[in-house]
Design a protein around this motif. Structure first.
Motif, PDB file in Angstrom:
ATOM      1  N   VAL A  10      -0.140 -25.501  -1.631  1.00  0.00           N
ATOM      2  CA  VAL A  10      -0.521 -24.302  -2.101  1.00  0.00           C
ATOM      3  C   VAL A  10       0.167 -22.813  -1.643  1.00  0.00           C
ATOM      4  CG1 VAL A  10      -2.641 -22.893  -2.479  1.00  0.00           C
ATOM      5  CG2 VAL A  10      -2.986 -25.401  -2.498  1.00  0.00           C
ATOM      6  N   ILE A  11       0.335 -23.107   0.079  1.00  0.00           N
ATOM      7  CA  ILE A  11       0.879 -22.338   0.741  1.00  0.00           C
ATOM      8  C   ILE A  11       1.957 -22.960   1.702  1.00  0.00           C
ATOM      9  CG2 ILE A  11       0.850 -20.544   2.633  1.00  0.00           C
ATOM     10  CD1 ILE A  11      -2.243 -20.361   2.392  1.00  0.00           C
ATOM     11  N   GLU A  12       3.212 -22.297   1.408  1.00  0.00           N
ATOM     12  CA  GLU A  12       4.402 -22.928   1.946  1.00  0.00           C
ATOM     13  C   GLU A  12       4.713 -21.697   3.124  1.00  0.00           C
ATOM     14  OE1 GLU A  12       7.273 -24.827  -0.658  1.00  0.00           O
ATOM     15  OE2 GLU A  12       5.780 -24.208  -1.941  1.00  0.00           O
ATOM     16  N   ILE A  13       4.815 -22.105   4.289  1.00  0.00           N
ATOM     17  CA  ILE A  13       5.320 -21.088   5.290  1.00  0.00           C
ATOM     18  C   ILE A  13       6.825 -21.719   5.996  1.00  0.00           C
ATOM     19  CG2 ILE A  13       4.786 -20.107   7.581  1.00  0.00           C
ATOM     20  CD1 ILE A  13       1.761 -21.644   6.403  1.00  0.00           C
ATOM     21  N   LYS A  14       7.807 -20.647   5.759  1.00  0.00           N
ATOM     22  CA  LYS A  14       8.955 -21.165   6.228  1.00  0.00           C
ATOM     23  C   LYS A  14       9.657 -20.108   7.276  1.00  0.00           C
ATOM     24  CE  LYS A  14      10.097 -23.238   1.610  1.00  0.00           C
ATOM     25  NZ  LYS A  14      10.881 -23.272   0.648  1.00  0.00           N
ATOM     26  N   GLY A  15       9.764 -20.449   8.348  1.00  0.00           N
ATOM     27  CA  GLY A  15      10.492 -19.822   9.094  1.00  0.00           C
ATOM     28  C   GLY A  15       9.932 -18.493   9.432  1.00  0.00           C
ATOM     29  N   ASN A  47      -1.622 -13.783   3.810  1.00  0.00           N
ATOM     30  CA  ASN A  47      -2.064 -13.067   2.776  1.00  0.00           C
ATOM     31  C   ASN A  47      -1.309 -11.593   2.688  1.00  0.00           C
ATOM     32  OD1 ASN A  47      -3.711 -11.887   4.503  1.00  0.00           O
ATOM     33  ND2 ASN A  47      -5.435 -12.196   3.533  1.00  0.00           N
ATOM     34  N   LEU A  48      -0.235 -11.534   3.540  1.00  0.00           N
ATOM     35  CA  LEU A  48       0.486 -10.287   3.698  1.00  0.00           C
ATOM     36  C   LEU A  48      -0.313  -9.036   4.093  1.00  0.00           C
ATOM     37  CD1 LEU A  48       3.644  -9.930   3.099  1.00  0.00           C
ATOM     38  CD2 LEU A  48       2.666 -12.116   2.719  1.00  0.00           C
ATOM     39  N   LEU A  49      -1.650  -9.200   4.908  1.00  0.00           N
ATOM     40  CA  LEU A  49      -2.220  -8.226   5.670  1.00  0.00           C
ATOM     41  C   LEU A  49      -1.309  -7.983   6.587  1.00  0.00           C
ATOM     42  CD1 LEU A  49      -5.981  -9.285   5.737  1.00  0.00           C
ATOM     43  CD2 LEU A  49      -5.063  -7.368   4.362  1.00  0.00           C
ATOM     44  N   GLU A  50      -0.704  -8.469   7.214  1.00  0.00           N
ATOM     45  CA  GLU A  50       0.576  -8.244   8.049  1.00  0.00           C
ATOM     46  C   GLU A  50       1.803  -8.718   7.445  1.00  0.00           C
ATOM     47  OE1 GLU A  50       0.476  -6.704  10.740  1.00  0.00           O
ATOM     48  OE2 GLU A  50      -1.628  -6.790  11.404  1.00  0.00           O
ATOM     49  N   LYS A  51       2.950  -7.937   7.431  1.00  0.00           N
ATOM     50  CA  LYS A  51       4.150  -8.272   6.786  1.00  0.00           C
ATOM     51  C   LYS A  51       4.909  -8.930   7.966  1.00  0.00           C
ATOM     52  CE  LYS A  51       7.761  -5.987   4.061  1.00  0.00           C
ATOM     53  NZ  LYS A  51       7.839  -7.628   3.495  1.00  0.00           N
ATOM     54  N   GLN A  79       9.665 -16.657   4.949  1.00  0.00           N
ATOM     55  CA  GLN A  79       8.965 -16.633   3.763  1.00  0.00           C
ATOM     56  C   GLN A  79       7.386 -17.176   3.874  1.00  0.00           C
ATOM     57  OE1 GLN A  79      11.847 -19.103   2.048  1.00  0.00           O
ATOM     58  NE2 GLN A  79      12.520 -17.406   0.887  1.00  0.00           N
ATOM     59  N   VAL A  80       6.673 -16.678   3.037  1.00  0.00           N
ATOM     60  CA  VAL A  80       5.307 -17.371   2.914  1.00  0.00           C
ATOM     61  C   VAL A  80       5.115 -17.428   1.044  1.00  0.00           C
ATOM     62  CG1 VAL A  80       2.668 -16.962   3.082  1.00  0.00           C
ATOM     63  CG2 VAL A  80       4.393 -16.240   4.862  1.00  0.00           C
ATOM     64  N   LEU A  81       5.172 -18.717   0.802  1.00  0.00           N
ATOM     65  CA  LEU A  81       5.165 -18.680  -0.450  1.00  0.00           C
ATOM     66  C   LEU A  81       3.684 -19.440  -0.981  1.00  0.00           C
ATOM     67  CD1 LEU A  81       8.242 -19.368  -0.241  1.00  0.00           C
ATOM     68  CD2 LEU A  81       8.206 -20.925  -1.865  1.00  0.00           C
ATOM     69  N   THR A 138       6.615 -12.477   0.443  1.00  0.00           N
ATOM     70  CA  THR A 138       7.223 -11.573   1.141  1.00  0.00           C
ATOM     71  C   THR A 138       8.503 -10.662   0.226  1.00  0.00           C
ATOM     72  OG1 THR A 138       9.070 -12.951   2.051  1.00  0.00           O
ATOM     73  CG2 THR A 138       7.199 -12.864   3.173  1.00  0.00           C
ATOM     74  N   THR A 139       8.571 -10.954  -0.800  1.00  0.00           N
ATOM     75  CA  THR A 139       9.543 -10.343  -1.724  1.00  0.00           C
ATOM     76  C   THR A 139       8.912  -9.422  -2.628  1.00  0.00           C
ATOM     77  OG1 THR A 139       9.583 -11.994  -3.341  1.00  0.00           O
ATOM     78  CG2 THR A 139      11.139 -12.079  -1.639  1.00  0.00           C
TER      79      THR A 139
END
Ligand code: ADP
Ligand code: ADP
Length: 230
Positions: free
Chosen positions: A3-8, A50-54, A59-61, A68-69
């Motif tokens: 559901v969520i993929e966190i990359k680097g 959830n991009l409350l912090e950028k 990447q956060v999918l 992030t895009t």
């Protein structure tokens, strides 16, 4: 299925690097407890999901879409699918409990007042607070307020629930009632990421423990493995 993929993922504030390089997945229906020392970056990490912090880098999918895009409007749309519960409840003090639950669904979804009321009542019933629907949050105990906050997040029908130390601000005798609601949610199959110091909860409810220290997830393991080593 992730559901969520966190990359680097990396997060810096000026010259302080809080998150150094995190790559992990959250799968459908998984309950992940993020634990680790104070200052490790757990709260920052959760807020990056959830991009409350950028994020500074990486990447956060969410369901395949790289958050992030996206522009702020599109992020808000997706953020609705990620319910968040904070340490300090963050309820609207000038609204009754049921108004707190109805606000966002009515604003964002085109649903009738009746439908919003029905959903709100069902959720209050689920967290054991239906009889408190028409009172103001400040008249409730901390444990009750946090249960309302969980119900309010659920009112948007989220795909994922994020919890940032949901019991840390509570008197000890109220911790159990909130953890019970969270356990019920987990049993219902909700995908959850929970930053917590409640090791009993982590041990008995989590599918996976992420141990965070020094800006990294140092270990990702099932609770049995995690809690068995010295
Ligand atoms: P934890 O949740 O594990 O206690 P936090 O994510 O709250 O850790 O904080 C990690 C580090 O990041 C801390 O040193 C904190 O001071 C720093 N930090 C958090 N938010 C900010 C910010 N907005 N600006 C600068 N530093 C921050
Ligand atoms: P908590 O541990 O409950 O997350 P914190 O004190 O770490 O609370 O953070 C509260 C708020 O202050 C957050 O929005 C965080 O981003 C911000 N913050 C934390 N540390 C710093 C810092 N060193 N500089 C600026 N803002 C910070």
């Amino acid at each position: 299925q992730a559901v969520i993929e966190i990359k680097g993922l990396q997060k810096k504030y000026d010259d302080t690097v809080v998150l150094k390089d995190i790559t992990e997945d959250v799968k459908q229906g998984e309950v992940i407890c993020v634990i680790g020392p104070s200052g490790a970056g757990k709260s920052t990490f959760l807020r990056c999901l959830n991009l409350l912090e950028k994020p500074t880098k990486g990447q956060v999918l969410f369901e395949g879409t790289d958050l992030t895009t996206l522009n702020e409007k599109k992020i808000n749309g997706l953020r609705e699918k990620m319910g968040m519960v904070f340490q300090n409840f963050n309820l609207f003090p000038n609204m009754t409990v049921i108004e707190n639950l109805k606000l966002a669904p009515k604003k964002v979804k085109s649903i009738s007042d009746e439908e919003a009321t029905k959903t709100a009542q069902d959720l209050l019933d689920k967290v054991g607070l239906l009889e408190k629907a028409d009172v103001y949050p400040t008249s409730l105990s901390g444990g009750q307020q946090q249960r309302v906050a969980i119900a309010r997040a659920l009112a948007m029908n989220p795909e994922v629930m994020l919890f940032d130390e949901p019991t840390s601000a509570l008197d000890p005798e109220m911790v159990g009632e909130v953890l019970k609601v969270m356990q019920d949610l987990a049993n219902d199959g909700m995908t959850m990421v929970v930053v917590t110091h409640e090791m009993g909860f982590a041990k008995s409810v989590a599918d996976k423990i992420w141990f965070m220290a020094d800006g990294y997830i140092q270990e990702s393991a099932d609770p049995e493995t995690f809690f068995s080593h010295p």
